[in-house]
Design a protein around this motif. Structure first.
Motif, PDB file in Angstrom:
ATOM      1  N   ALA A   1      -8.446   8.101  -3.097  1.00  0.00           N
ATOM      2  CA  ALA A   1      -7.009   8.385  -3.117  1.00  0.00           C
ATOM      3  C   ALA A   1      -6.369   7.892  -1.826  1.00  0.00           C
ATOM      4  N   PRO A   2      -5.282   7.101  -1.910  1.00  0.00           N
ATOM      5  CA  PRO A   2      -4.590   6.681  -0.690  1.00  0.00           C
ATOM      6  C   PRO A   2      -3.887   7.862  -0.034  1.00  0.00           C
ATOM      7  N   SER A   3      -3.893   7.883   1.293  1.00  0.00           N
ATOM      8  CA  SER A   3      -3.243   8.984   2.001  1.00  0.00           C
ATOM      9  C   SER A   3      -2.560   8.486   3.265  1.00  0.00           C
ATOM     10  N   VAL A   4      -1.629   9.307   3.777  1.00  0.00           N
ATOM     11  CA  VAL A   4      -0.842   9.001   4.972  1.00  0.00           C
ATOM     12  C   VAL A   4      -0.829  10.257   5.847  1.00  0.00           C
ATOM     13  N   MET A   5      -0.977  10.065   7.169  1.00  0.00           N
ATOM     14  CA  MET A   5      -0.881  11.192   8.107  1.00  0.00           C
ATOM     15  C   MET A   5       0.580  11.457   8.420  1.00  0.00           C
ATOM     16  N   LEU A   6       1.004  12.709   8.361  1.00  0.00           N
ATOM     17  CA  LEU A   6       2.343  13.127   8.766  1.00  0.00           C
ATOM     18  C   LEU A   6       2.170  14.004  10.005  1.00  0.00           C
ATOM     19  N   LYS A   7       2.783  13.601  11.109  1.00  0.00           N
ATOM     20  CA  LYS A   7       2.598  14.302  12.376  1.00  0.00           C
ATOM     21  C   LYS A   7       3.806  15.165  12.717  1.00  0.00           C
ATOM     22  N   VAL A   8       3.556  16.271  13.406  1.00  0.00           N
ATOM     23  CA  VAL A   8       4.621  17.151  13.882  1.00  0.00           C
ATOM     24  C   VAL A   8       4.592  17.141  15.398  1.00  0.00           C
ATOM     25  N   LYS A   9       5.736  16.862  16.008  1.00  0.00           N
ATOM     26  CA  LYS A   9       5.866  16.889  17.465  1.00  0.00           C
ATOM     27  C   LYS A   9       6.880  17.964  17.834  1.00  0.00           C
ATOM     28  N   TYR A  10       6.814  18.434  19.082  1.00  0.00           N
ATOM     29  CA  TYR A  10       7.670  19.542  19.513  1.00  0.00           C
ATOM     30  C   TYR A  10       8.566  19.127  20.665  1.00  0.00           C
ATOM     31  N   ARG A  11       9.810  19.604  20.622  1.00  0.00           N
ATOM     32  CA  ARG A  11      10.798  19.297  21.641  1.00  0.00           C
ATOM     33  C   ARG A  11      10.599  20.092  22.915  1.00  0.00           C
ATOM     34  N   GLN A  12      10.212  21.343  22.789  1.00  0.00           N
ATOM     35  CA  GLN A  12      10.130  22.237  23.933  1.00  0.00           C
ATOM     36  C   GLN A  12       9.076  21.750  24.927  1.00  0.00           C
ATOM     37  N   ALA A  13       9.474  21.624  26.181  1.00  0.00           N
ATOM     38  CA  ALA A  13       8.557  21.162  27.222  1.00  0.00           C
ATOM     39  C   ALA A  13       7.543  22.254  27.531  1.00  0.00           C
TER      40      ALA A  13
ATOM     41  N   SER B   1       0.835  -1.201   0.000  1.00  0.00           N
ATOM     42  CA  SER B   1       0.000   0.000   0.000  1.00  0.00           C
ATOM     43  C   SER B   1       0.871   1.253   0.000  1.00  0.00           C
ATOM     44  N   PHE B   2       0.223   2.391  -0.154  1.00  0.00           N
ATOM     45  CA  PHE B   2       0.916   3.674  -0.141  1.00  0.00           C
ATOM     46  C   PHE B   2       1.346   3.973   1.285  1.00  0.00           C
ATOM     47  N   SER B   3       2.645   4.263   1.481  1.00  0.00           N
ATOM     48  CA  SER B   3       3.127   4.582   2.823  1.00  0.00           C
ATOM     49  C   SER B   3       4.304   5.546   2.757  1.00  0.00           C
ATOM     50  N   ALA B   4       4.520   6.228   3.891  1.00  0.00           N
ATOM     51  CA  ALA B   4       5.632   7.170   4.026  1.00  0.00           C
ATOM     52  C   ALA B   4       6.331   6.874   5.338  1.00  0.00           C
ATOM     53  N   PHE B   5       7.674   6.805   5.300  1.00  0.00           N
ATOM     54  CA  PHE B   5       8.438   6.535   6.519  1.00  0.00           C
ATOM     55  C   PHE B   5       9.619   7.481   6.577  1.00  0.00           C
ATOM     56  N   PRO B   6       9.928   8.131   7.670  1.00  0.00           N
ATOM     57  CA  PRO B   6       9.126   8.189   8.893  1.00  0.00           C
ATOM     58  C   PRO B   6       7.925   9.098   8.684  1.00  0.00           C
ATOM     59  N   ASN B   7       6.928   8.994   9.553  1.00  0.00           N
ATOM     60  CA  ASN B   7       5.741   9.835   9.412  1.00  0.00           C
ATOM     61  C   ASN B   7       5.614  10.838  10.557  1.00  0.00           C
ATOM     62  N   GLU B   8       6.690  11.004  11.345  1.00  0.00           N
ATOM     63  CA  GLU B   8       6.707  11.994  12.418  1.00  0.00           C
ATOM     64  C   GLU B   8       7.926  12.901  12.261  1.00  0.00           C
ATOM     65  N   CYS B   9       7.701  14.181  12.459  1.00  0.00           N
ATOM     66  CA  CYS B   9       8.765  15.170  12.366  1.00  0.00           C
ATOM     67  C   CYS B   9       8.860  15.876  13.717  1.00  0.00           C
ATOM     68  N   ILE B  10      10.074  16.146  14.176  1.00  0.00           N
ATOM     69  CA  ILE B  10      10.254  16.794  15.476  1.00  0.00           C
ATOM     70  C   ILE B  10      10.802  18.203  15.255  1.00  0.00           C
TER      71      ILE B  10
END
Length: 102
Positions: free
Chosen positions: A76-88, A2-11
């Motif tokens: 249409a196939p799709s993938v979630m791309l997540k954004v995470k944050y370093r700052q506490a 299937s359609f995929s993206a790796f990695p799917n998380e960005c910091i």
């Protein structure tokens, strides 16, 4: 496959920063017509199936959806791309109680 993206998380360092995510893409069996990659509503580019990129840098400000769109496909196939944050967070938990019985 299937359609995929790796990695799917960005910091990113803090909220509001742009995060550049280098991703590796895998595709399902595709028809011979042109396919386009979209992040949310923005078009990244259109290619024939044998020319589709396997590696791509994507700029993200918030959680986004990467979609593979074919001009005549209804689903249409799709993938979630997540954004995470370093700052506490600014709220910190107290480690030691402020009182003692001794």
């Amino acid at each position: 496959m299937s359609f995929s993206a790796f990695p799917n998380e960005c910091i990113a360092s803090q909220k509001g920063d742009i995060c550049i995510l280098p991703i590796t893409l895998t595709y399902p069996k595709l028809s011979s017509s042109e396919h386009c990659l979209h992040v949310n509503e923005q078009v990244l580019g259109c290619w024939l199936p044998d020319k589709l990129p396997t590696e791509l840098n994507v700029e993200l400000e918030a959680d986004s959806t990467l979609t593979l769109i074919n001009e005549n496909a209804k689903k249409a196939p799709s993938v979630m791309l997540k954004v995470k944050y370093r700052q506490a967070s600014s709220h910190r938990r107290r480690v030691k109680n402020p009182w003692s019985i001794f």
